[in-house]
Scaffold this motif. Structure first.
Motif, mmCIF file in Angstrom:
data_model
loop_
_atom_site.group_PDB
_atom_site.id
_atom_site.type_symbol
_atom_site.label_atom_id
_atom_site.label_comp_id
_atom_site.label_asym_id
_atom_site.label_seq_id
_atom_site.Cartn_x
_atom_site.Cartn_y
_atom_site.Cartn_z
ATOM 1 N N LEU A 1 0.835 -1.209 0.000
ATOM 2 C CA LEU A 1 0.000 0.000 0.000
ATOM 3 C C LEU A 1 0.868 1.255 0.000
ATOM 4 C CD1 LEU A 1 -2.704 -1.099 2.564
ATOM 5 C CD2 LEU A 1 -3.075 -0.650 0.148
ATOM 6 N N ASP B 1 0.873 4.302 -2.507
ATOM 7 C CA ASP B 1 0.192 5.420 -1.834
ATOM 8 C C ASP B 1 0.193 6.654 -2.731
ATOM 9 O OD1 ASP B 1 -0.701 6.615 1.006
ATOM 10 O OD2 ASP B 1 0.607 8.054 0.012
ATOM 11 N N MET C 1 7.070 12.130 14.541
ATOM 12 C CA MET C 1 5.827 11.938 15.297
ATOM 13 C C MET C 1 6.135 11.681 16.760
ATOM 14 S SD MET C 1 3.415 10.005 12.554
ATOM 15 C CE MET C 1 1.963 9.819 13.585
ATOM 16 N N TYR D 1 6.110 4.176 18.442
ATOM 17 C CA TYR D 1 5.755 3.177 17.430
ATOM 18 C C TYR D 1 5.782 3.801 16.031
ATOM 19 C CZ TYR D 1 2.918 0.261 14.459
ATOM 20 O OH TYR D 1 2.469 -0.468 13.403
ATOM 21 N N ILE E 1 -11.508 4.358 19.338
ATOM 22 C CA ILE E 1 -10.519 3.312 19.069
ATOM 23 C C ILE E 1 -10.256 2.487 20.341
ATOM 24 C CG2 ILE E 1 -8.131 2.863 18.339
ATOM 25 C CD1 ILE E 1 -9.965 3.979 16.122
ATOM 26 N N GLN E 2 -10.460 1.187 20.241
ATOM 27 C CA GLN E 2 -10.298 0.296 21.396
ATOM 28 C C GLN E 2 -8.931 -0.376 21.411
ATOM 29 O OE1 GLN E 2 -13.404 -0.414 23.375
ATOM 30 N NE2 GLN E 2 -14.036 1.374 22.201
ATOM 31 N N LYS F 1 -5.240 -1.228 21.753
ATOM 32 C CA LYS F 1 -4.305 -0.530 22.627
ATOM 33 C C LYS F 1 -3.168 0.132 21.851
ATOM 34 C CE LYS F 1 -1.169 -4.309 23.685
ATOM 35 N NZ LYS F 1 -1.380 -5.645 23.362
ATOM 36 N N ILE G 1 -4.271 3.190 15.729
ATOM 37 C CA ILE G 1 -4.272 2.804 14.317
ATOM 38 C C ILE G 1 -2.831 2.605 13.884
ATOM 39 C CG2 ILE G 1 -4.963 3.407 11.962
ATOM 40 C CD1 ILE G 1 -7.282 4.878 13.012
ATOM 41 N N HIS G 2 -2.315 1.415 14.082
ATOM 42 C CA HIS G 2 -0.944 1.123 13.689
ATOM 43 C C HIS G 2 -0.931 0.606 12.255
ATOM 44 C CE1 HIS G 2 -1.544 -3.185 15.004
ATOM 45 N NE2 HIS G 2 -2.507 -2.566 15.630
ATOM 46 N N ALA G 3 0.245 0.214 11.791
ATOM 47 C CA ALA G 3 0.414 -0.066 10.363
ATOM 48 C C ALA G 3 -0.598 -1.070 9.799
ATOM 49 C CB ALA G 3 1.840 -0.548 10.105
ATOM 50 N N ARG G 4 -0.760 -2.191 10.485
ATOM 51 C CA ARG G 4 -1.594 -3.253 9.918
ATOM 52 C C ARG G 4 -3.059 -2.831 9.751
ATOM 53 N NH1 ARG G 4 -4.498 -7.498 11.679
ATOM 54 N NH2 ARG G 4 -4.178 -6.791 13.807
ATOM 55 N N GLY H 1 -3.552 -0.339 7.038
ATOM 56 C CA GLY H 1 -3.567 -0.983 5.734
ATOM 57 C C GLY H 1 -4.932 -1.572 5.407
ATOM 58 N N VAL I 1 -2.553 5.470 2.736
ATOM 59 C CA VAL I 1 -2.057 4.816 3.947
ATOM 60 C C VAL I 1 -1.123 5.717 4.757
ATOM 61 C CG1 VAL I 1 -0.036 3.602 2.970
ATOM 62 C CG2 VAL I 1 -1.295 2.595 4.874
ATOM 63 N N MET J 1 -1.845 6.823 8.676
ATOM 64 C CA MET J 1 -0.890 6.543 9.743
ATOM 65 C C MET J 1 -0.407 7.832 10.405
ATOM 66 S SD MET J 1 1.264 3.448 8.019
ATOM 67 C CE MET J 1 2.526 3.341 9.277
ATOM 68 N N SER J 2 -0.270 8.887 9.593
ATOM 69 C CA SER J 2 0.246 10.153 10.127
ATOM 70 C C SER J 2 -0.722 10.834 11.089
ATOM 71 C CB SER J 2 0.569 11.129 8.988
ATOM 72 O OG SER J 2 1.531 10.558 8.150
ATOM 73 N N LEU J 3 -1.980 10.404 11.109
ATOM 74 C CA LEU J 3 -2.921 10.979 12.072
ATOM 75 C C LEU J 3 -2.485 10.645 13.499
ATOM 76 C CD1 LEU J 3 -6.449 10.246 10.551
ATOM 77 C CD2 LEU J 3 -5.362 12.463 10.790
ATOM 78 N N GLY J 4 -1.752 9.543 13.626
ATOM 79 C CA GLY J 4 -1.271 9.153 14.953
ATOM 80 C C GLY J 4 -2.396 8.851 15.922
ATOM 81 N N LYS K 1 -4.484 7.103 18.635
ATOM 82 C CA LYS K 1 -4.129 6.193 19.732
ATOM 83 C C LYS K 1 -5.384 5.622 20.402
ATOM 84 C CE LYS K 1 0.177 8.578 20.772
ATOM 85 N NZ LYS K 1 0.127 9.989 20.451
#
Lengths: 522, 85
Positions: free
Chosen positions: A61, A65, A101, A105, B8-9, B11, B14-17, B20, B47, B51-54, B56
């Motif tokens: 992706l 992108d 950031m 992570y 968002i539940q 922990k 919104i990480h990479a997977r 995607g 994507v 991800m850049s929204l960060g 949590k």
């Protein structure tokens, strides 16, 4: 063996004549990389599992992108640069964006951006990096490894690897753990080149690299390896067995944890529940109070992940050595004797109510018990119970479900609580003896003062008598009692605790099976 | 246009997977999809932006979909959030 890569400089920024040709070179490279990633994904799926293979899906992706692709094609069009230059430039921009950031992570994701950027550059002929050809077994020392390179390591030759940059959060580190390759990631220090080809030891558990280890160190590490092998044997031998003495006395073995990430330990070490879940971490390292929703999400996760086993969650134990700026607590001369734990909660009931409400809501999703720390009097317990009842009433009024049978217990960690444990036992469902503070307060020995370490002896008869008294008083009232301090894992005391009739021992996860073995031999 | 919100539940946020998975889901529809969180917004089909929204754990995200197949898109994205995050 030290494997050094050429420094990755930007490709030459030469003006190109044929912009169209560069654009199509990029599109072709993108297609090739996509195909490679699909192959890697299939390989990961076969060799390790769906969870880990997913990263190569994300990489696909990323390569497609729109922001990334438009960035590259626009740069080629507007500045007449080569495809390679544009890829390197834009790739670095995106990598920097992640590196900046605020979350560790996400910072680690800059490695993923660099990984796909590099793959494009390899195809475009800018970087030559297509696998390692190793002829003998080595410990690999590299600046960094991308997830795709890690997956393609020749596991018969690579005994382990050390990377200079990268973080333990990176997919590379995660892949290494899953593949069972010992690895030390992100040493931050370049190893001297003359060490290449000499003996080295890496300890992936502790993150240590030994260069040219002397005989004593070698022996120590070999012993450690044997110890670990033995521990693994425990795991297989003791797992699934009941914790019961020869005479038939049953002991419940639980774990103490302080992070959601540690929850899998319960299953891994076959513990019978969580005897102490320290709830402080949600409050630490932030600028303002967590919301009820945030607390609820964490507690619910604890409740749901234990699949019917019980988690005893201790209410807030802030104060003393654990200070949080936004609580605005005044400085104290003797913080261990000051405004902390239940004292703070009763004085600032809004904080306490919010935590209790989140805990009660989570109790609908699994088995949770609530435990109050630092109790010294009956009045404190009664006040806390009154607040708990009020919160329950509110939840009922709001038609929010919770476990009406939820157990409430207290920590016995002050001499006062131990001495009046007969009175306290009538008020609660269980006791848990916190030996660390009980030692400190009984013997008047400051835990923070290293000089006094020897005096802080849990074997002192005064401490042991208080523990015995507490157990007797609990049993007279028909409630159960556990020990959750460090002493619970002290194998020199296990026989004594069992003889006193303790019902539960809650310890650091990796001690559970050692204790089970010991108790089964008593 | 349809809008909905979700807390968002997961922990890890919104990480990479899951990012995607969200992008792949949004990409199946013609409708434009945008995620708002923390006073920032991102195109749900990109994507890096997501991800850049960060985002949590515990954060509230609002998703906005607009286009001819917005009803189906909303349903798919919502169920994707529920089952992965």
């Amino acid at each position: 063996m030290v494997y050094e890569r050429d420094a990755e400089e930007l490709p030459a920024n030469k003006k190109v004549e044929n912009v169209q040709a560069e654009l199509s070179r990029f599109v072709q490279a993108q297609q090739t990389v996509l195909q490679n990633l699909q192959k890697l994904q299939a390989k990961a799926l076969q060799e390790i599992g769906e969870e880990e293979a997913a990263i190569f899906d994300v990489h696909q992706l990323m390569v497609t992108d729109l922001d990334y692709v438009e960035g590259i094609t626009n740069l080629i069009k507007t500045s007449n640069v080569s495809a390679a230059y544009a890829v390197a430039k834009i790739g670095e921009q995106f990598a920097q964006q992640f590196a900046k950031m605020d979350d560790e992570y996400m910072q680690g994701r800059s490695a993923d951006v660099r990984d796909i950027t590099n793959q494009l550059l390899v195809v475009l002929g800018e970087h030559r990096r297509n696998g390692l050809h190793l002829t003998k077994s080595v410990i690999l020392v590299v600046d960094d490894l991308s997830p795709s390179e890690t997956l393609c390591l020749d596991k018969s030759k690579v005994l382990g690897f050390v990377t200079i940059s990268g973080s333990t959060n990176s997919h590379t580190a995660i892949l290494a753990r899953t593949l069972g390759i010992p690895a030390v990631v992100g040493t931050g220090r370049v190893l001297p080149e003359e060490q290449s080809g000499t003996l080295a030891i890496i300890d992936g558990n502790k993150g240590l690299v030994y260069l040219d280890p002397d005989l004593a160190t070698q022996q120590q590490v070999v012993e450690q390896q044997e110890e670990e092998a033995k521990n693994k044997e425990y795991l297989t031998q003791m797992k699934g067995l009941p914790t019961i003495t020869q005479a038939g006395q049953k002991i419940k073995l639980c774990v103490n944890i302080g992070q959601v990430e540690e929850l899998p330990m319960v299953e891994r070490y076959d513990a019978e529940g969580v005897g102490l879940f320290r709830s402080e971490f949600i409050y630490l390292g932030r600028k303002y109070f967590p919301s009820e929703e945030e607390l609820f999400v964490v507690y619910k996760q604890v409740a749901a992940s234990l699949k019917g086993k019980k988690a005893i969650i201790r209410t807030l134990d802030i104060g003393a050595d654990k200070k949080v700026a936004y609580f605005n607590l005044p400085a104290e001369e003797n913080p261990a004797l000051g405004l902390r734990a239940i004292r703070l909660c009763l004085m600032r009931p809004r904080i306490f109510e919010m935590q209790l409400r989140a805990l009660l809501r989570a109790s609908a999703y699994g088995k949770i018990s609530i435990m109050l720390p630092m109790i010294i009097s009956l009045a404190e317990v009664q006040q806390a119970k009154a607040i708990l009842e009020r919160v329950k009433e509110n939840l009922r009024a709001d038609k929010i479900k919770f476990d009406p049978e939820i157990e409430l217990g207290i920590m016995i960690e002050t001499p006062a609580a131990a001495v009046i444990s007969d009175l306290l036992a009538a008020e609660v469902d269980f006791f848990s003896i916190g030996t660390n503070d009980l030692v400190q307060y009984t013997l008047a020995v400051d835990r923070q003062n290293a000089v006094l370490n020897e005096l802080a002896d849990v074997h002192h008869p005064a401490v042991l008598r208080l523990i015995e008294l507490t157990i007797q008083n609990a049993h007279k009232q028909g409630i159960w009692v556990g020990i959750c301090g460090e002493a619970a894992a002290d194998t020199s005391l296990t026989a004594q605790f069992v003889a006193m009739g303790v019902d539960e021992l809650s310890v650091v996860p990796n001690q559970v099976l050692t204790l089970r073995k010991l108790i089964r031999e008593l | 246009m349809i809008k909905f919100s979700f807390v968002i539940q997961d922990k890890q946020g919104i990480h990479a997977r899951p990012a995607g998975i969200l992008v792949k889901t949004a990409g199946q529809f013609k409708s434009a999809a945008t995620m708002h969180c923390n006073n920032k917004s991102a195109d749900l089909k990109r994507v890096f932006a997501v991800m850049s929204l960060g985002v949590k754990a515990g954060m509230l995200v609002t998703v906005q979909v607009e286009g001819e197949d917005e009803v189906a898109a909303k349903a798919a994205i919502e169920s994707c959030l529920k089952s992965n995050l």
